[in-house]
Design an enzyme around this catalytic site. Structure first.
Site, PDB file in Angstrom:
ATOM      1  N   ASP A   1       0.874  -1.161   0.000  1.00 36.61           N
ATOM      2  CA  ASP A   1       0.000   0.000   0.000  1.00 36.61           C
ATOM      3  C   ASP A   1       0.921   1.223   0.000  1.00 36.61           C
ATOM      4  O   ASP A   1       2.083   1.156   0.404  1.00 36.61           O
ATOM      5  CB  ASP A   1      -0.923   0.001   1.210  1.00 36.61           C
ATOM      6  CG  ASP A   1      -2.186   0.826   0.978  1.00 36.61           C
ATOM      7  OD1 ASP A   1      -2.185   1.670   0.064  1.00 36.61           O
ATOM      8  OD2 ASP A   1      -3.166   0.628   1.702  1.00 36.61           O
ATOM      9  N   TRP A   2       0.396   2.354  -0.430  1.00 34.86           N
ATOM     10  CA  TRP A   2       1.236   3.521  -0.691  1.00 34.86           C
ATOM     11  C   TRP A   2       1.880   4.037   0.609  1.00 34.86           C
ATOM     12  O   TRP A   2       1.192   4.411   1.551  1.00 34.86           O
ATOM     13  CB  TRP A   2       0.411   4.591  -1.374  1.00 34.86           C
ATOM     14  CG  TRP A   2       0.527   4.572  -2.872  1.00 34.86           C
ATOM     15  CD1 TRP A   2       0.703   5.662  -3.681  1.00 34.86           C
ATOM     16  CD2 TRP A   2       0.509   3.442  -3.760  1.00 34.86           C
ATOM     17  NE1 TRP A   2       0.800   5.274  -5.009  1.00 34.86           N
ATOM     18  CE2 TRP A   2       0.688   3.917  -5.082  1.00 34.86           C
ATOM     19  CE3 TRP A   2       0.390   2.075  -3.575  1.00 34.86           C
ATOM     20  CZ2 TRP A   2       0.733   3.078  -6.194  1.00 34.86           C
ATOM     21  CZ3 TRP A   2       0.421   1.226  -4.687  1.00 34.86           C
ATOM     22  CH2 TRP A   2       0.603   1.715  -5.968  1.00 34.86           C
TER      23      TRP A   2
END
Length: 811
Positions: free
Chosen positions: A235-236
């Protein structure tokens, strides 16, 4: 488990190995780190162009998050799950692959298959259901559809990312049985049935280990037990430690260019902290993905013949109407022809068609309920009254605003100008107007005109962090610095706007508006983002007066249709809900309208459950979820009877006071899933409580008789007959219940489902294959699945609570 390799797979693998052998350490580690917000670096030495990813799940944003590059906006994932139709989910995926190719995107960052553990989860509109089987089936349809169009998927967020509170750091403590039977189950189902090309690991920890470093769940379970051979992307900004992430099975650290991989990973290899062979494993996974989507020279892509083109707006409209769940109908729907309708509610005019956060896209058009009913009903049949506005806060400046974004350097020189279809600016990485670079960019001015539609006191405000100057009609109302109120790197996107100006304006008279933002890039920021919002609110009238006007409009019409809704401050990425109430005075509005007109229909425009304290006081309740860009047209289809509301509840609706599982806030950083396997309808039944509307519930415009059930082996055949006066579709649901109750198991659980369509008087047969897994439990002692032999009741019906036939199976 994910399937045997084909000859084409073997050929691609040979090309992958040849390409890998030509890369040195620096090139390999560079490939594992984002080049920018959405893409990986190109590697000219092997002819590999940049691989591009983009957010979903209801539309493809592309590399530019802007209304200048519009996207088809489908209904919310809860809506898609409410169709109980994996084939329709497949068609949605085909459309999204088409959209991705149009925007130059190779991998879609979707679907979200986390579960509705607590109704307070703020991002539940972006997930499918409280049930792992329904979630897995819809997710598998979606993934297979996207990948049939030659575009990759990343099933997310692996795993137990079921709430937003402290999502970056929370440690979710989950028992192994609950983990296997509930939270891992949708991922496992999708790996087995759809063979996804990617997964995304979550921010949170599970049982003490952050998911980007969770070797047991990623390497041993996902890859080892299930045979997943795709890529694992963080995930970012979730990856935190170079060596731990690599050992834990993380292939790609996003976004770039500042990540724990790249140069940091090359240094770690040279220092002996991680073996280069493990780097090769990760690079191999990335090259395999590139080969599958057709980016690796010499490798034939998985898809060589694309599916036929799909009409995006038409499909969005179909999904919406088939997702609408009619939970109550006292012979008021469909609307009788020739009658008059009073349409009421702020959300009827300014519709909310999608959820907040990274699921947001910008459609070319949106059809509100007012638009849809105006087009569908004869002239003069429809009146409209605001009644109550769901939003008690400022929203993004859009209606009546004509804006542009002017970018300047520190000396005030104009670097470039970009269009601004609304007051929301969000430029990530290289997503800047032509001629503008982050190195030179000092300030952005949103400037233009605003033409009010109402006379009165308008409120203007700012959402964002940093130095701002707000000018309205020649007066400077704010020239200062806004600071964050909590430690969340995305607060400028998900936080509430702050009011700074309240000028009195005249309807139809344009005024000049300017908001200037001084750009800040913190030294330790993992990515460069320019994000802020000019916010606005219409003049506020006396709420009691508005409700009284709506009641009068309802009294004068044959039927009243009230649209109530949540807002972006209620349902969005970044925070959880604190209650299940509708915002503002909407409950008061419904009661006043229902008192004025017994033929009152309430349309509930929310992505996940809300409390409906007036539900027994109105004639009909229709749940429309976040219905996508064509939601108003679909609503008109259903209300007028041109189409049937086809949805069934994918999650239980009830009051917060009665909900058995509600906790989403960690204590000292830890959230214990103490309920074990009892969430959703499993928990409601264990607690002996009756919800407002049970899992699987949904009415249509016809009636059904369940005539017979036959069980052979683990195949269930159910014959149903349409006993009504119009065609329809029934969702036959199969629940398993052990003949001998076991306190450690739910009283019953969904084991299968199928849709049946039939004309009036005709019958149809649903054929449902039960899986071996439906009879298994995870044994925490042996750490293995155990097949529980014995006698089971097969309960067939229209919901968990509306069971029509019973059969017995002995296994």
């Amino acid at each position: 488990m994910a399937g045997t390799r084909t000859q084409a797979d073997a050929a691609r693998e040979a090309v992958v190995e040849a390409a890998l052998a030509r890369l040195d350490l620096d090139a390999k580690t560079r490939l594992l780190s984002g080049r920018d917000m959405w893409s990986l670096p190109a590697l000219p030495e092997i002819g590999l162009p940049s691989l591009v990813m983009s957010d979903g799940p209801i539309g493809v944003r592309g590399v530019r998050w802007t209304a200048d590059d519009p996207s088809v906006a489908l209904p919310s994932p809860t809506a898609l799950a409410a169709t109980w139709d994996p084939d329709l989910a497949h068609r949605a995926g085909v459309l999204l692959a088409q959209e991705a190719r149009r925007k130059g995107v190779h991998v879609l960052l979707a679907p979200t298959v986390n579960l509705h553990r607590s109704p307070l989860g703020g991002r539940h509109f972006e997930a499918y259901s409280e049930d792992p089987l329904l979630t897995g089936a819809i997710g598998a349809g979606y993934v297979s559809g996207v990948q049939s169009g030659g575009v990759g998927t990343t099933v997310k967020h692996f795993v137990a990312n079921d709430a937003e509170t402290e999502r970056f750091t929370v440690d979710n403590v989950v028992g192994e049985r609950a983990l296997r039977e509930l939270y891992l189950a949708p991922f496992e189902h999708i790996v087995e049935h759809a063979r996804p090309w990617g997964v995304m690991t979550a921010y949170n920890s599970v049982n003490g280990t952050t998911m980007t470093e969770h070797r047991r769940l990623v390497e041993e379970v996902l890859r080892g037990e299930w045979g997943f051979d795709g890529v694992n992307v963080s995930d970012w900004a979730a990856a935190r430690d170079t060596a731990a992430a690599l050992h834990g099975g993380l292939d790609i650290a996003m976004p770039g260019p500042r990540t724990v991989y790249g140069e940091a990973l090359a240094r770690a290899v040279r220092a002996g902290e991680v073996p280069e062979a493990r780097v090769d494993d990760a690079v191999r996974n990335v090259l395999r993905l590139a080969a599958r989507v057709g980016l690796l020279p010499g490798a034939e892509p998985v898809v060589t013949a694309l599916p036929p083109e799909t009409d995006g707006p038409a499909l969005a409209r179909e999904i919406a109407r088939r997702s609408f769940v009619l939970v109550r109908n006292q012979d008021v729907l469909p609307l009788p022809p020739g009658g008059t309708v009073a349409l009421i509610g702020g959300a009827a005019r300014d519709a909310r068609v999608l959820g907040g956060g990274s699921a947001t896209v910008f459609p070319a058009r949106t059809v509100s309920p007012l638009d849809g009913l105006t087009a569908a009903l004869p002239e003069g049949a429809l009146t409209y009254a605001v009644g109550a506005d769901p939003s008690t806060e400022l929203g993004v400046a859009d209606r009546g605003f004509e804006l542009r974004a002017v970018c300047r350097d520190a000396d005030g020189r104009v670097l470039g100008t970009g269009s601004a279809p609304s007051g929301h600016i969000q430029w990530m990485g290289s997503d800047l107007p032509d001629g503008v670079t982050h190195e030179e960019l000092h300030s952005v001015e949103l400037t233009g005109t605003f033409t009010p539609r109402d006379t009165g006191t308008h409120t203007f405000g700012i959402k964002g962090i940093g130095a701002f100057r707000l000018v309205v009609d020649g007066t400077t109302h704010y020239d200062d610095v806004q600071r964050p109120t909590k430690d969340d790197p995305f607060i400028s996107f998900f936080g509430a706007p702050v009011a700074h100006a309240r000028p009195h304006l005249t309807a139809g008279v344009p005024v000049e508006v300017s908001l200037t933002y001084v750009v800040e890039h913190p030294e330790d920021a993992p990515l460069r983002v320019v994000g802020f919002t000019l916010a606005h609110q219409e003049p506020l009238r006396d709420p009691d007066e508005l409700i009284a006007e709506a009641a009068e409009a309802a009294r004068a019409a044959d039927t009243a249709v009230v649209v109530v809704a949540t807002t972006e401050r209620v349902e969005s990425e970044g925070f959880d809900r604190t209650d299940l109430r509708l915002p503002g005075r909407q409950d008061d509005l419904v009661r006043a309208v229902a008192a004025a007109n017994p033929r009152t229909v309430v349309v509930v425009n929310s992505g996940s459950p809300v409390e409906l304290p007036w539900r027994d006081e109105v004639a009909a309740v229709l749940l429309s979820w976040f219905p996508g860009q064509e939601g108003g047209a679909a609503l008109a289809d259903v209300l007028t009877g041109a189409e049937e509301p086809g949805g069934r509840l994918p999650t239980t609706w009830g009051s917060l006071a009665d909900a058995p599982v509600t906790e989403v806030a960690p204590t000292d950083g830890t959230l214990v899933y103490s309920e074990g396997v009892f969430i959703g309808y499993r928990a409601w039944e264990k607690a002996g409580r009756s919800p407002s509307y049970p899992f699987g519930h949904g009415l249509g415009y016809t009636t059904w008789a369940y005539e017979s059930a036959e069980v052979k082996g683990i195949t269930v055949r159910v014959r149903v007959r349409n006993t009504g006066e119009r065609a329809g579709r029934e969702v036959v649901q199969v629940y398993l219940a052990p003949a001998e109750p076991d306190a450690g198991r739910p009283a019953r659980w969904l084991a299968g489902f199928a849709g049946v369509s039939a004309e009036p008087g005709e019958s149809g047969e649903a054929v449902i294959e039960l899986s071996r897994r439906a009879f298994e439990v995870w044994d925490e002692t042996t750490e293995a699945w155990t097949f529980v032999k014995g006698s089971y009741e097969i309960r067939l019906g229209r919901s968990i609570a509306d069971r029509r036939l019973t059969a017995t199976i002995n296994v």
